[in-house]
Design an enzyme around this catalytic site. Structure first.
Site, PDB file in Angstrom:
ATOM      1  CG  ASP A 163     -16.616  -4.867  47.315  1.00  0.00           C
ATOM      2  OD1 ASP A 163     -17.112  -3.752  47.519  1.00  0.00           O
ATOM      3  OD2 ASP A 163     -16.233  -5.627  48.233  1.00  0.00           O
ATOM      4  CG  ASN A 400     -12.672 -12.537  41.954  1.00  0.00           C
ATOM      5  OD1 ASN A 400     -12.313 -13.421  42.733  1.00  0.00           O
ATOM      6  ND2 ASN A 400     -13.605 -11.652  42.271  1.00  0.00           N
ATOM      7  CD  GLU A 401     -16.731 -13.695  43.944  1.00  0.00           C
ATOM      8  OE1 GLU A 401     -17.470 -12.729  43.742  1.00  0.00           O
ATOM      9  OE2 GLU A 401     -16.509 -14.175  45.063  1.00  0.00           O
ATOM     10  CE1 TYR A 453     -16.244 -12.834  51.977  1.00  0.00           C
ATOM     11  CE2 TYR A 453     -16.655 -13.643  49.749  1.00  0.00           C
ATOM     12  CZ  TYR A 453     -15.870 -12.937  50.642  1.00  0.00           C
ATOM     13  OH  TYR A 453     -14.711 -12.341  50.219  1.00  0.00           O
ATOM     14  CD  GLU A 489     -12.740 -12.871  47.363  1.00  0.00           C
ATOM     15  OE1 GLU A 489     -13.866 -12.569  47.821  1.00  0.00           O
ATOM     16  OE2 GLU A 489     -12.305 -12.442  46.288  1.00  0.00           O
ATOM     17  CD1 TRP A 534     -12.907  -9.877  51.082  1.00  0.00           C
ATOM     18  CD2 TRP A 534     -11.217 -10.370  49.698  1.00  0.00           C
ATOM     19  NE1 TRP A 534     -12.810  -8.864  50.160  1.00  0.00           N
ATOM     20  CE2 TRP A 534     -11.778  -9.136  49.299  1.00  0.00           C
ATOM     21  CE3 TRP A 534     -10.129 -10.872  48.980  1.00  0.00           C
ATOM     22  CZ2 TRP A 534     -11.298  -8.397  48.213  1.00  0.00           C
ATOM     23  CZ3 TRP A 534      -9.654 -10.152  47.905  1.00  0.00           C
ATOM     24  CH2 TRP A 534     -10.235  -8.932  47.529  1.00  0.00           C
TER      25      TRP A 534
HETATM   26  C1  GCB Z   1     -16.105 -11.227  46.722  1.00  0.00           C
HETATM   27  C2  GCB Z   1     -15.245 -10.505  45.755  1.00  0.00           C
HETATM   28  C3  GCB Z   1     -14.446  -9.377  46.416  1.00  0.00           C
HETATM   29  C4  GCB Z   1     -15.317  -8.639  47.410  1.00  0.00           C
HETATM   30  C5  GCB Z   1     -15.779  -9.621  48.466  1.00  0.00           C
HETATM   31  C6  GCB Z   1     -16.716  -8.963  49.503  1.00  0.00           C
HETATM   32  O1  GCB Z   1     -16.541 -12.319  46.487  1.00  0.00           O
HETATM   33  O2  GCB Z   1     -14.390 -11.342  45.038  1.00  0.00           O
HETATM   34  O3  GCB Z   1     -13.978  -8.511  45.426  1.00  0.00           O
HETATM   35  O4  GCB Z   1     -14.669  -7.562  47.984  1.00  0.00           O
HETATM   36  O5  GCB Z   1     -16.492 -10.654  47.875  1.00  0.00           O
HETATM   37  O6  GCB Z   1     -16.232  -8.496  50.507  1.00  0.00           O
HETATM   38  O7  GCB Z   1     -17.908  -8.910  49.244  1.00  0.00           O
END
Ligand code: GCB
Length: 598
Positions: A163, A400-401, A453, A489, A534
Site C-alpha cells: 500500500d 510486514n504482514e 484495524y 499499526e 499508522w
Molecule cells: C497495513 C499495512 C500498511 C497499510 C495499512 C493501511 O496493514 O501494513 O502498509 O498502509 O495497513 O492503511 O491499510
C-alpha cells in the site's frame, strides 16, 4: 558498510544534481550501446523519483538510464576509487567510461564498486546507471502477483501487493569517493552495561597488504580511553570498559566518538563513528532499555513527499523529527523498507528508537519463494551491515504482514530469524503480523508486533465493538506467547478538513477518537510495550477504490499539517516528566477527559 567520510586520508565527491535521463521502454539500450553515452536525453534531479518529476511518466515502472560526467584530480592517482549509490529502485546496473562495473538488486540499500582501474585521472569520466523498476512476483517487495496466489481481491494500478507508490529512480546520493590502498573496510560495535560501566566491543576489519595495528580512541565529554590493537589476518578486536558511562536513551541521546587510526609503519587511514552505549532486552514479558522498562510511542512512516517522491530530502528529515518531538513520540518504524542513512544518523542524535525493517512487504508463499527468501536474507545482511552501529536501532524487523498461512512460511521465517541473530545477537528480532493468534511463526521471534484495524476495515464506525475485539485478541495473544507486544499499526483515514460530530469514518474526529480509544486499551495492559500510530503523514499509493490519491491515515497531511489527531496525541504523549517519559506511561484515562480532544 561504512558511509563515505572526509578526512586527511579520505575524500568524496557528491554527484547529486542534474543527470541525463532516458527511458528505455523497449529495453534496447544495452544492444545499442547506451552505456557509452547517448545524444538525446532529458534532465532529471538526483536524488528523486522519476514518477513525481515528469507529468508524462507518473506511472512508468520500466527501464531508465542515468548519465553523469565527473572529473577526478590527477592527485587521486594511486588511490582506490569507488562509486557508491545510496539507493536505486529497484535494480541497478553500473558502467564507468563504457565499462561494466557491477549491478545490485533491491531498491533501499546502498551498494558500491571499486572503479580504480576504470577511471581516468585529470580527465572527464562518464558514469552510466541503468535503473529497472519493473514489478514482478519474484521481486521483493513483490508486484503483479499471479492471480491464483492473490491473498484477496484488491486490484490496484500499478499492480502492487503493498500500500504505497512503487517509485522508480535514484533515491539517495551518488558518491565517487577515494580511500588509501590499505584502508579500514569496516567497524562493528556492540555495547553492554554492567552496573555503571559501559562495555564497548569493537571489531575492525582492514584491507590491504601493509596493515599492522590500529589505535582506537573512545572519547566522551569528560572521559577518553585509548588502546592499540594488532591485526591478525586483517581483523583486530578490542573491548573498552567506560567507568561511570553515560547511557544513550531518548531523554539523553549521548554519543561517544569512536576514532580508529590504521597504521603500517606510519598512520595510513582514519575513520570515526558516533556510538551510544545502551542495551535492549526482553525479560518476562516486558521490554527494557538500559535495564529500565520501555514503552514506545510513535509512528509507522514513509519516505514520501510531493515532487521529490521517495528521494532524500534533508529538510523533511529535520521537520519530521521536530514534529515527532513536538508530539511527544520517542520512536518509529522504518515501514516498509530501510530509510536513508541520513535519517538513521539523525535518530541517534535526536534520541529516537527505531524498528528497522527490510523491504519484505506483501510477501506471499508459492511460486518463486526460494528467490524471495534469498532476497530477504540479502536485504537483512545489507541492512545490518549498514545500520549495526546505530544506537537508535533496537529491533530488526524481517517482514510486514506476510500472508503466512501456508506451511512453508514457518521454515521461511525461522531461517530469517536465525540469519538476523547470527549477524547481530545484541538486538531483538521481530515480524510484524496481521494474522495475530493465527500466525504460526511468532514463536520464533523475541517480541511480537501486531497491526490492527478493528473499527476501520472491520466493524466500520463501531468503536465500542472494535475495542472489545482488540482487547480480547491482545489477551489471547499474550496468553499464547507471554512476550511483550508492540502495536505497530493502528489508525483510521481522515481527510483533512472533513468534520462531523458524532465522529464518522473519514472525519478528523473519528481518527482522533479511534486513536484515543485504542490507546486506552493499550495503557491498561502491562504487556503492551508500545503504540505506533499508522501513519505519521498521508502518503501516495497506487490507485484503487479504497484510496483517495493518498492513504489518509496520517495524523499529519502529506505536507505535514497537523490534523485533530496530532493535537490529541500531543496532549496524551507530552503529559509525563521528560526524564521518566520513556518509562511506562500512566494510563491515558488519567491524563485525558473522555471526549476531550483539543
Ligand atoms: C497495513 C499495512 C500498511 C497499510 C495499512 C493501511 O496493514 O501494513 O502498509 O498502509 O495497513 O492503511 O491499510
Amino acid at each position: 558498510m561504512l558511509y563515505p567520510q572526509t578526512n586527511e586520508f579520505r575524500d568524496k565527491l557528491d554527484l547529486s544534481g542534474f543527470f541525463g535521463f532516458k527511458l528505455d521502454v523497449d529495453k534496447v539500450g544495452e544492444k545499442e550501446g547506451w552505456e557509452k553515452g547517448v545524444e538525446e536525453y532529458r534532465y532529471i534531479a538526483v536524488p528523486g523519483s522519476w514518477n513525481e518529476q515528469f507529468v508524462d511518466i507518473e506511472d512508468y515502472l520500466g527501464w531508465a538510464w542515468y548519465f553523469k560526467k565527473f572529473h577526478l584530480l590527477s592527485a587521486r592517482k594511486g588511490r582506490l576509487i569507488w562509486v557508491r549509490i545510496g539507493a536505486a529502485s529497484y535494480y541497478a546496473k553500473v558502467w564507468i567510461n563504457g565499462e561494466y562495473v557491477g549491478e545490485h538488486e533491491g531498491g533501499d540499500l546502498p551498494f558500491q564498486f571499486e572503479i580504480s582501474d576504470k577511471v581516468k585521472f585529470g580527465e572527464e569520466n562518464l558514469l552510466v546507471i541503468r535503473v529497472d523498476n519493473e514489478l514482478s512476483p519474484i521481486r521483493v517487495p513483490p508486484g503483479a502477483i499471479p492471480d491464483e496466489n492473490k491473498p484477496r481481491f484488491r486490484p490496484r494500478y500499478p499492480d502492487v501487493n503493498f500500500d504505497f507508490f512503487p517509485y522508480g529512480g535514484i533515491h539517495r546520493p551518488v558518491y565517487i569517493f577515494s580511500t588509501p590502498r590499505s584502508y579500514i573496510r569496516d567497524i562493528t560495535v556492540f555495547t553492554d552495561i554492567q552496573d555503571d560501566k559501559g562495555l564497548v566491543y569493537i571489531k575492525i576489519e582492514a584491507e590491504g597488504r601493509d596493515v599492522e595495528r590500529a589505535c582506537v580512541h573512545l572519547v566522551g565529554e569528560k572521559a577518553g580511553l585509548s588502546k592499540e590493537v594488532k591485526f591478525q589476518e586483517n581483523v583486530a578486536e578490542t573491548k573498552f570498559v567506560m567507568e561511570n558511562a553515560i547511557f544513550w536513551c531518548p531523554e539523553n541521546p549521548y554519543l561517544y566518538e569512536l576514532m580508529v587510526e590504521l597504521y603500517s609503519n606510519e598512520l595510513i587511514d582514519k575513520y570515526s563513528l558516533h556510538i551510544g552505549i545502551r542495551t535492549v532486552k526482553v525479560k518476562k514479558g516486558k521490554l527494557y532499555l538500559n535495564g529500565k522498562p520501555l514503552f514506545l510511542r510513535g509512528f509507522g512512516k514513509h519516505e514520501d513527499f510531493p515532487i521529490i517522491g521517495k528521494g532524500l530530502f534533508l529538510p523533511m528529515i529535520i521537520k519530521d523529527y521536530s514534529l515527532m518531538k513536538w508530539i511527544g513520540a520517542n520512536s518509529f518504524r522504518t515501514s516498509h523498507y530501510p530509510y536513508s542513512e541520513e535519517m538513521m544518523d539523525m535518530a541517534d542524535r535526536e534520541g529516537f528508537l527505531v524498528i528497522d525493517e527490510i523491504p519484505a512487504v506483501g510477501l506471499f508463499f508459492g511460486k518463486g519463494i526460494e528467490k524471495r527468501l534469498t532476497l530477504c536474507k540479502q536485504y537483512l545482511s545489507e541492512l545490518i551491515a549498514r545500520d549495526k552501529n546505530h544506537a537508535s536501532v533496537i529491533i530488526w524487523n524481517v517482514a510486514n504482514e506476510p500472508h503466512s498461512v501456508y506451511p512453508e512460511a514457518e521454515a521461511f521465517f525461522k531461517e530469517l530469524y536465525e540469519h538476523a541473530k547470527r549477524l547481530d545477537p545484541s538486538r531483538l528480532v521481530t515480524l510484524v503480523s496481521m494474522l495475530g493468534v493465527k500466525e504460526k511463526c511468532l514463536k520464533y521471534f523475541d517480541i511480537i508486533c501486531l497491526n490492527r484495524y478493528y473499527g476501520w476495515y472491520t466493524e466500520p464506525g463501531q468503536l465500542d465493538l472494535a475495542c472489545q475485539k482488540l482487547e480480547k485478541e491482545l489477551e489471547a495473544l499474550f496468553e499464547l506467547y507471554k512476550k511483550p507486544i508492540i502495536i505497530t499499526e493502528f489508525g483510521a483515514g481522515a481527510v483533512a478538513g472533513l468534520h462531523n460530530y458524532p465522529p464518522k469514518m473519514f472525519t478528523e474526529e473519528y481518527q482522533a477518537e479511534f486513536i484515543r480509544r485504542y490507546c486506552e486499551v493499550f495503557e491498561s495492559k502491562s504487556y503492551i510495550a508500545g503504540e505506533h500510530v499508522w501513519c505519521f503523514a498521508d502518503f501516495k499509493t497506487a490507485q484503487e477504490s479504497l484510496r483517495v490519491v493518498l492513504n489518509r491515515k496520517g495524523v499529519f497531511t502529506r505536507i505535514r499539517e497537523p490534523k485533530l489527531a496530532a493535537h490529541l496525541l500531543k496532549k496524551m504523549w507530552t503529559k509525563y516528566p521528560t526524564e521518566e517519559s520513556y518509562v511506562r506511561m500512566p494510563p491515558v484515562k488519567d491524563a485525558l477527559k473522555k471526549g476531550d480532544i483539543l
